[in-house]
Design a protein around this motif. Structure first.
Motif, PDB file in Angstrom:
ATOM      1  N   GLY A  85       0.830  -1.189   0.000  1.00  0.00           N
ATOM      2  CA  GLY A  85       0.000   0.000   0.000  1.00  0.00           C
ATOM      3  C   GLY A  85       0.866   1.241   0.000  1.00  0.00           C
ATOM      4  N   GLU A  86       0.483   2.192  -0.828  1.00  0.00           N
ATOM      5  CA  GLU A  86       1.127   3.501  -0.876  1.00  0.00           C
ATOM      6  C   GLU A  86       2.612   3.410  -1.234  1.00  0.00           C
ATOM      7  N   LEU A  87       3.466   4.013  -0.406  1.00  0.00           N
ATOM      8  CA  LEU A  87       4.892   4.092  -0.723  1.00  0.00           C
ATOM      9  C   LEU A  87       5.552   2.716  -0.649  1.00  0.00           C
ATOM     10  N   TYR A  88       6.518   2.494  -1.515  1.00  0.00           N
ATOM     11  CA  TYR A  88       7.267   1.239  -1.477  1.00  0.00           C
ATOM     12  C   TYR A  88       8.696   1.480  -1.928  1.00  0.00           C
ATOM     13  N   LYS A  89       9.619   0.799  -1.237  1.00  0.00           N
ATOM     14  CA  LYS A  89      11.018   0.776  -1.644  1.00  0.00           C
ATOM     15  C   LYS A  89      11.619  -0.529  -1.168  1.00  0.00           C
ATOM     16  N   GLY A  90      12.088  -1.350  -2.095  1.00  0.00           N
ATOM     17  CA  GLY A  90      12.638  -2.641  -1.699  1.00  0.00           C
ATOM     18  C   GLY A  90      13.353  -3.331  -2.833  1.00  0.00           C
ATOM     19  N   THR A  91      13.991  -4.441  -2.490  1.00  0.00           N
ATOM     20  CA  THR A  91      14.696  -5.277  -3.458  1.00  0.00           C
ATOM     21  C   THR A  91      14.076  -6.668  -3.419  1.00  0.00           C
ATOM     22  N   VAL A  92      13.730  -7.212  -4.578  1.00  0.00           N
ATOM     23  CA  VAL A  92      13.090  -8.518  -4.666  1.00  0.00           C
ATOM     24  C   VAL A  92      13.855  -9.391  -5.658  1.00  0.00           C
ATOM     25  N   ALA A  93      13.634 -10.698  -5.582  1.00  0.00           N
ATOM     26  CA  ALA A  93      14.266 -11.651  -6.497  1.00  0.00           C
ATOM     27  C   ALA A  93      13.223 -12.177  -7.476  1.00  0.00           C
ATOM     28  N   TYR A  94      13.668 -12.523  -8.687  1.00  0.00           N
ATOM     29  CA  TYR A  94      12.757 -13.088  -9.679  1.00  0.00           C
ATOM     30  C   TYR A  94      13.426 -14.251 -10.404  1.00  0.00           C
ATOM     31  N   ASN A  95      12.590 -15.109 -11.001  1.00  0.00           N
ATOM     32  CA  ASN A  95      13.055 -16.322 -11.705  1.00  0.00           C
ATOM     33  C   ASN A  95      13.859 -17.241 -10.774  1.00  0.00           C
ATOM     34  N   THR A  96      13.429 -17.361  -9.531  1.00  0.00           N
ATOM     35  CA  THR A  96      14.163 -18.178  -8.564  1.00  0.00           C
ATOM     36  C   THR A  96      13.660 -19.622  -8.489  1.00  0.00           C
ATOM     37  N   SER A  97      12.617 -19.955  -9.213  1.00  0.00           N
ATOM     38  CA  SER A  97      12.105 -21.322  -9.231  1.00  0.00           C
ATOM     39  C   SER A  97      12.351 -21.945 -10.590  1.00  0.00           C
ATOM     40  N   ALA A  98      12.147 -23.258 -10.664  1.00  0.00           N
ATOM     41  CA  ALA A  98      12.380 -23.971 -11.929  1.00  0.00           C
ATOM     42  C   ALA A  98      11.461 -23.479 -13.032  1.00  0.00           C
ATOM     43  N   SER A  99      10.287 -22.960 -12.654  1.00  0.00           N
ATOM     44  CA  SER A  99       9.328 -22.467 -13.647  1.00  0.00           C
ATOM     45  C   SER A  99       9.524 -20.986 -13.932  1.00  0.00           C
ATOM     46  N   GLY A 100      10.596 -20.396 -13.396  1.00  0.00           N
ATOM     47  CA  GLY A 100      10.817 -18.969 -13.578  1.00  0.00           C
ATOM     48  C   GLY A 100      11.058 -18.594 -15.028  1.00  0.00           C
ATOM     49  N   SER A 101      10.284 -17.649 -15.510  1.00  0.00           N
ATOM     50  CA  SER A 101      10.434 -17.148 -16.870  1.00  0.00           C
ATOM     51  C   SER A 101       9.754 -15.790 -16.920  1.00  0.00           C
ATOM     52  N   THR A 102      10.471 -14.761 -17.337  1.00  0.00           N
ATOM     53  CA  THR A 102       9.924 -13.411 -17.317  1.00  0.00           C
ATOM     54  C   THR A 102      10.112 -12.738 -18.661  1.00  0.00           C
ATOM     55  N   ALA A 103       8.992 -12.277 -19.241  1.00  0.00           N
ATOM     56  CA  ALA A 103       9.028 -11.542 -20.495  1.00  0.00           C
ATOM     57  C   ALA A 103       8.500 -10.120 -20.325  1.00  0.00           C
ATOM     58  N   ALA A 104       7.800  -9.887 -19.200  1.00  0.00           N
ATOM     59  CA  ALA A 104       7.241  -8.564 -18.947  1.00  0.00           C
ATOM     60  C   ALA A 104       6.873  -8.443 -17.475  1.00  0.00           C
ATOM     61  N   LEU A 105       6.616  -7.220 -17.054  1.00  0.00           N
ATOM     62  CA  LEU A 105       6.149  -6.938 -15.701  1.00  0.00           C
ATOM     63  C   LEU A 105       4.794  -6.245 -15.793  1.00  0.00           C
TER      64      LEU A 105
END
Length: 208
Positions: A85-105
């Motif tokens: 909610g509202e303001l956000y600032k952070g670091t996250v991980a992506y594609n960390t599972s075997a099914s990880g696949s990213t073409a867009a957000l």
């Protein structure tokens, strides 16, 4: 005196060199453009499709709900990276599972936002005592071996979790999964190189 044929060949070479863009400059510009994105409001942000694990540094300056989903090449939602909610600032991980696949957000926002894509090697250094607030990704100097423990505290009011991640950027073990405040000690699994923290408030991790 040079022949007419030689002069013609020289002219062709010179014109080709002048018209061709510098290879290094083109590569630098492309890399820079693909690293950091800025926008406002809802948007589907296309990136170069990848299955390689990485991290994202994300900010949002708004007054309403903010979320970020990864989308696969077929347009289906894959992982919910941020839900705040509202303001956000952070670091996250992506594609960390075997099914990880990213073409867009898929970004849902009512304010301005930034997304920076980085390799796991750019995660924050994981010192003996590490403190933070909100989502973060930590990096050990070396992959863990032997028996080690973590003393973990969280003083926020929402969901809190800590995942151990191996050197390849894949989820290894779920160390903590709690709601609201938490305090406890857990083993640090051998083979851990990174930790992914999801938090709504201040936290600390002490390695022993």
């Amino acid at each position: 005196m040079p022949s007419l044929r030689a002069l013609t060949a020289l002219a062709v070479l010179v014109s080709t060199a002048l018209l061709a863009p510098p290879a290094q400059a083109a590569t630098t510009a492309e890399t820079s453009a693909a690293t950091t994105y800025r926008g406002e409001g809802d948007q589907v942000l296309r990136i170069r499709a990848t299955t390689k694990p990485g991290i994202m540094k994300i900010t949002h300056d708004g007054e309403g709900y903010f979320s970020v989903w990864t989308l696969k090449s077929n347009g289906k939602e894959n992982d919910l990276l941020v839900s705040a909610g509202e303001l956000y600032k952070g670091t996250v991980a992506y594609n960390t599972s075997a099914s990880g696949s990213t073409a867009a957000l898929k970004i849902s926002a009512d304010g301005v936002w930034t997304v920076q894509l980085l390799p796991f090697s750019k995660a924050r250094s994981w010192s003996i005592t590490t403190r933070g607030s909100g989502d973060d990704v930590l990096r050990l100097a070396k992959t863990s071996v032997g028996l080690r423990t973590l003393r973990i505290r969280h003083t926020g009011e929402g969901y809190f979790s800590v995942w151990a991640v191996n050197a390849n950027g894949r989820l290894h073990d779920l160390l903590v999964s709690e709601t609201d405040a938490y305090s406890g000690s857990v083993p640090l699994p051998a083979g851990t190189r990174y930790a992914v923290v999801k938090a709504s408030g201040p936290w600390s991790i002490v390695r022993r």
